[in-house]
Every structure is written in C-alpha cells, then in structure tokens.
Design a protein around this motif. Structure first.
Motif, short mmCIF file in Angstrom:
data_model
loop_
_atom_site.label_atom_id
_atom_site.label_comp_id
_atom_site.label_asym_id
_atom_site.label_seq_id
_atom_site.Cartn_x
_atom_site.Cartn_y
_atom_site.Cartn_z
N VAL A 174 -29.38 23.15 44.74
CA VAL A 174 -29.20 22.71 43.36
C VAL A 174 -27.73 22.37 43.14
CG1 VAL A 174 -29.36 23.38 40.93
CG2 VAL A 174 -31.11 24.12 42.55
N ILE A 175 -27.49 21.24 42.49
CA ILE A 175 -26.14 20.82 42.15
C ILE A 175 -26.02 20.90 40.63
CG2 ILE A 175 -24.39 19.03 42.35
CD1 ILE A 175 -25.54 20.07 45.06
N ARG A 176 -25.19 21.80 40.14
CA ARG A 176 -24.98 21.96 38.70
C ARG A 176 -23.81 21.08 38.29
NH1 ARG A 176 -28.09 26.16 36.05
NH2 ARG A 176 -26.86 25.21 34.43
N VAL A 177 -24.03 20.17 37.34
CA VAL A 177 -23.05 19.16 36.93
C VAL A 177 -22.50 19.50 35.56
CG1 VAL A 177 -22.67 16.71 36.53
CG2 VAL A 177 -24.32 17.44 38.27
N ARG A 178 -21.19 19.63 35.49
CA ARG A 178 -20.52 19.91 34.21
C ARG A 178 -20.27 18.62 33.45
NH1 ARG A 178 -16.79 24.55 36.93
NH2 ARG A 178 -18.52 26.04 37.13
N TYR B 39 -21.49 23.27 42.50
CA TYR B 39 -21.03 22.84 41.18
C TYR B 39 -20.15 21.60 41.29
CZ TYR B 39 -22.77 27.30 39.63
OH TYR B 39 -23.60 28.36 39.37
N ILE B 40 -20.26 20.74 40.25
CA ILE B 40 -19.43 19.54 40.14
C ILE B 40 -18.79 19.54 38.75
CG2 ILE B 40 -19.44 17.02 40.03
CD1 ILE B 40 -21.77 17.08 41.98
N ASP B 41 -17.50 19.27 38.73
CA ASP B 41 -16.76 19.17 37.48
C ASP B 41 -15.91 17.90 37.56
OD1 ASP B 41 -14.87 19.34 35.40
OD2 ASP B 41 -14.85 21.52 35.47
N GLY B 42 -16.35 16.85 36.87
CA GLY B 42 -15.67 15.56 36.93
C GLY B 42 -14.29 15.55 36.34
N VAL B 43 -13.92 16.60 35.61
CA VAL B 43 -12.59 16.66 34.99
C VAL B 43 -11.64 17.51 35.84
CG1 VAL B 43 -11.30 17.40 32.94
CG2 VAL B 43 -13.56 16.34 32.69
N ASN B 44 -12.07 18.73 36.18
CA ASN B 44 -11.19 19.68 36.87
C ASN B 44 -11.56 19.93 38.32
OD1 ASN B 44 -9.60 20.34 34.50
ND2 ASN B 44 -11.45 21.29 33.73
N GLY B 45 -12.56 19.25 38.85
CA GLY B 45 -12.99 19.48 40.22
C GLY B 45 -12.10 18.81 41.24
N ASN B 46 -12.40 19.12 42.52
CA ASN B 46 -11.65 18.57 43.65
C ASN B 46 -12.62 18.48 44.82
OD1 ASN B 46 -10.07 18.22 45.98
ND2 ASN B 46 -8.36 19.35 45.11
N ASP B 47 -12.79 17.32 45.39
CA ASP B 47 -13.74 17.17 46.49
C ASP B 47 -13.32 17.90 47.76
OD1 ASP B 47 -15.67 15.86 45.08
OD2 ASP B 47 -15.16 13.86 45.82
N ALA B 48 -12.09 18.40 47.80
CA ALA B 48 -11.65 19.22 48.93
C ALA B 48 -11.98 20.70 48.70
CB ALA B 48 -10.15 19.04 49.16
N THR C 34 -18.07 25.80 44.75
CA THR C 34 -18.52 26.99 44.02
C THR C 34 -18.22 26.82 42.54
OG1 THR C 34 -16.40 28.11 44.29
CG2 THR C 34 -18.05 28.48 46.02
N SER C 35 -18.68 27.75 41.73
CA SER C 35 -18.44 27.70 40.29
C SER C 35 -16.94 27.70 39.99
CB SER C 35 -19.12 28.88 39.60
OG SER C 35 -18.88 28.83 38.21
N GLY C 36 -16.18 28.49 40.71
CA GLY C 36 -14.73 28.58 40.49
C GLY C 36 -13.94 27.48 41.16
N SER C 37 -14.54 26.79 42.13
CA SER C 37 -13.88 25.70 42.86
C SER C 37 -14.85 24.53 43.02
CB SER C 37 -13.43 26.18 44.25
OG SER C 37 -12.45 27.18 44.14
N PRO C 38 -15.19 23.88 41.90
CA PRO C 38 -16.20 22.81 41.94
C PRO C 38 -15.68 21.53 42.58
CG PRO C 38 -15.26 22.94 39.76
CD PRO C 38 -14.66 24.08 40.54
N TRP C 39 -16.63 20.72 43.04
CA TRP C 39 -16.32 19.37 43.51
C TRP C 39 -16.07 18.46 42.33
CZ3 TRP C 39 -21.17 20.26 46.76
CH2 TRP C 39 -20.85 20.88 47.95
#
Length: 64
Positions: free
Chosen positions: A40-44, A5-14, A18-23
């Motif tokens: 598969v990479i799910r993008v928020r 999972y990727i979340d451009g707002v709340n994610g962290n590349d470290a 996972t869904s709860g800890s997205p990049w």
C-alpha cells in the motif's frame, strides 16, 4: 504487505518511504525493488504532475 508513504511537499525520493521519511513522487514505488504486489502506498496531500502506469499490483490510498 508493507505500507510506504509519499509526500509531494516534504518528501525525498532518496528517502526510505516510511512515514517519517516519505518519498516525493508517485512513480518512486514503481521503480523500487522493495515494493511488490499487495503493498500500500499512502499519499499525502499535494499536487502531483505525473503519469502513472501501475503494473505491480500496488494500491495507492490517501493518507489522512
């Protein structure tokens, strides 16, 4: 096949991707050894200012 999972707002590349800890960035999966062809990479929803050169055979999808 694994889903990340990727979340451009709340994610962290470290994080673990996972869904709860997205990049945070779209490029992170391309530099992560754990990601391989068929994954598969799910993008928020967010605005991403990146260029991609997808070479691993991974698939990006919208995360609803």
């Amino acid at each position: 096949m694994t889903t990340y999972y990727i979340d451009g707002v709340n994610g962290n590349d470290a994080a673990s991707g996972t869904s709860g800890s997205p990049w945070k960035t779209l490029n992170k999966p391309l530099t992560t050894a754990a990601v391989s062809g068929g994954d598969v990479i799910r993008v928020r929803t967010a605005t991403y200012y990146e260029s991609l050169a997808v070479t691993k055979g991974i698939r990006y999808e919208a995360d609803a």
